[in-house]
Design a protein around this motif. Structure first.
Motif: not given
Length: 206
Positions: A67-74, A92-101, A189-195
């Motif tokens: 799933x796009x923008x979706x990590x195992x943490x999600x 679900x495999x693992x516990x890893x997260x993705x910042x963008x997600x 890459x630092x774009x979260x606040x503007x996003x």
């Protein structure tokens, strides 16, 4: 063709694309394709969603979940209505997260929506022989993703379209010259606040 049948046909086409030393195909794994099928079928039974189009599958997110923008943490923790009702049925495999997600689903949860998430390139571009890495998709790879992007927008006819980053904007402008859509900063890459600010403005007026 019904939405369900169109989704099945799309998943079959995705799964058939061969992986290479620098491009992974999450959907060749039936368990990850199954996650995507649950998600798309959930959306198909509801009014036209807001679509967020990203760049490509990432090694901490879609490459592990389908799933796009979706990590195992999600899959494990997200309180969104989709995950709340389907969590036990998802692989679900693992516990890893993705910042963008985290940021994308955080915005969705804050506004009580389940968006249609997709990537201009639905596959995972990585350094040759290093699947646990990411790289920017080439123009040829973005062209490879065009039929799948067209198919997903045709199936769901979203209420509004948002390009998350310049690569998504590039693909949408090429495929749909007359389409009105909004481009927002990619949260990586630092774009979260503007996003988050841009998405809040879009969702406030939608």
């Amino acid at each position: 063709m019904t939405k369900t049948a169109s989704i099945d046909a799309l998943l079959a086409r995705l799964a058939a694309v061969p992986a290479t030393r620098s491009l992974g195909n999450p959907f060749a794994d039936s368990r990850l394709a199954g996650n995507l099928k649950l998600y798309l079928n959930f959306l198909a039974a509801r009014p036209a969603p807001l679509a967020l189009i990203g760049e490509a599958a990432g090694h901490r997110g879609c490459a592990l979940t389908g799933m796009p923008f979706t990590s195992p943490e999600t899959l494990r923790d997200c309180p969104n209505a989709f995950f709340a009702s389907h969590r036990e049925r998802m692989f679900r495999q693992g516990e890893i997260f993705e910042q963008s997600g985290r940021y994308v689903w955080g915005v969705a949860d804050a506004h009580g929506i389940v968006p249609l998430l997709w990537n201009a390139l639905p596959f995972h571009p990585h350094q040759p022989g290093k699947p646990r890495s990411n790289r920017t998709p080439t123009n040829a790879e973005l062209e490879m993703g065009e039929p799948f992007l067209t198919a997903i927008l045709d199936i769901f006819t979203p209420s509004a379209v948002v390009a998350v980053g310049k690569k998504a904007e590039q693909s949408l402008r090429k495929l749909y010259p007359g389409l009105e859509f909004t481009t927002v900063r990619h949260p990586a890459m630092g774009g979260s606040t503007l996003f988050k600010a841009q998405m809040a403005a879009i969702l406030k007026t939608s």
